[in-house]
Design an enzyme around this catalytic site. Structure first.
Site, PDB file in Angstrom:
ATOM      1  N   CYS A  89       0.829  -1.202   0.000  1.00 51.98           N
ATOM      2  CA  CYS A  89       0.000   0.000   0.000  1.00 51.98           C
ATOM      3  C   CYS A  89       0.870   1.260   0.000  1.00 51.98           C
ATOM      4  CB  CYS A  89      -1.006  -0.054   1.151  1.00 51.98           C
ATOM      5  SG  CYS A  89      -2.413   1.028   0.863  1.00 51.98           S
ATOM      6  N   HIS A 187      -3.174  -5.130   1.679  1.00 53.17           N
ATOM      7  CA  HIS A 187      -2.443  -5.342   2.934  1.00 53.17           C
ATOM      8  C   HIS A 187      -2.356  -6.826   3.261  1.00 53.17           C
ATOM      9  CE1 HIS A 187      -2.203  -1.141   4.341  1.00 53.17           C
ATOM     10  NE2 HIS A 187      -3.312  -0.992   3.646  1.00 53.17           N
ATOM     11  N   GLU A 189      -0.503  -8.181   5.257  1.00 56.05           N
ATOM     12  CA  GLU A 189      -0.159  -8.346   6.672  1.00 56.05           C
ATOM     13  C   GLU A 189      -1.401  -8.366   7.560  1.00 56.05           C
ATOM     14  OE1 GLU A 189       0.178  -5.770   4.812  1.00 56.05           O
ATOM     15  OE2 GLU A 189      -0.148  -3.894   5.894  1.00 56.05           O
TER      16      GLU A 189
END
Ligand code: GLN
Length: 215
Positions: A89, A187, A189
């Site tokens: 991002c 994302h 993560e």
């Protein structure tokens, strides 16, 4: 992919640029893969890592903080020297050579031959999630987009890893790779799926074993 068992034992330390953004989520995801993961705030910490993650957050803030912490030029130098980097991002924006809809004074580290459009998905769809096919992964990833950029244009050496599969942004490029650099609009993560990070760890491992063999 021509990797020997020996290569699989190559140890590595991956840093996460820890100036701003979702640092903890990346550290956690890397640790879940058994990788030594460390926060990077100083040039000496940057010098000690084999690879780096640029997290999601705010690209203009992160670039300014990188200047404040005397990291901007060391980051550019290591990227230019072949450091493997995963940008997610805002991290994708930081890696991009060109930005559209950036602030007037927006700086990027660069290295990745792409043009990104910042906040590309528009206000109505500020944040959304969905299943996305990623090259190299058998099952789709549940991708979370938060005021995300998309990739407007890619250079000749850039491989497209993922596109938006449906909706108004169908076909837009949202994950890319160029040599040891990888970036996602979304994302990986967030949400407990470590497979995109695992792809990056494979990339780092290949890169390190090539270097150690002098290749
Ligand atoms: N819109 C942010 C920027 O321009 C990126 C958002 C994110 O990282 N979730 O940096």
């Amino acid at each position: 992919m021509g990797r020997s068992h020996y290569d699989l034992r190559v140890g590595m330390t991956i840093g996460v640029l820890a100036l701003q953004g979702d640092v903890r989520e990346h550290l956690r995801t890397l640790a879940a893969l058994g990788v030594e993961a460390v926060a990077v705030r100083r040039p000496s910490e940057l010098a000690a890592v084999d690879a780096l993650v640029l997290p999601g957050g705010e690209s203009t803030t992160m670039a300014k903080l990188a200047r404040t912490f005397a990291l901007f030029e060391p980051l550019q130098q290591r990227i230019a020297a072949g450091l493997p980097v995963l940008g997610t991002c805002a991290g994708m924006i930081l890696l991009a050579d060109r930005v559209q809809d950036g602030t007037a004074d927006q700086e990027t580290l660069g290295g990745l031959d792409i043009t990104v459009r910042r906040n590309a998905f528009g206000r109505q769809v500020d944040s959304f999630e969905g299943a996305i096919e990623v090259v190299g992964l058998v099952q789709p990833v549940h991708a979370v987009f938060i005021r995300a950029p998309w990739v407007e244009q890619v250079g000749a050496g850039v491989e497209v890893l993922a596109r938006v599969p449906q909706g108004p942004a169908v076909g837009r490029v949202v994950a890319v790779r160029q040599g040891p650099l990888m970036a996602t609009s979304f994302h990986p993560e967030v949400g407990g799926d470590a497979r995109v990070h695992a792809l990056f760890v494979d990339l780092v491992r290949e890169h390190l074993s090539e270097r150690r063999q002098g290749g």
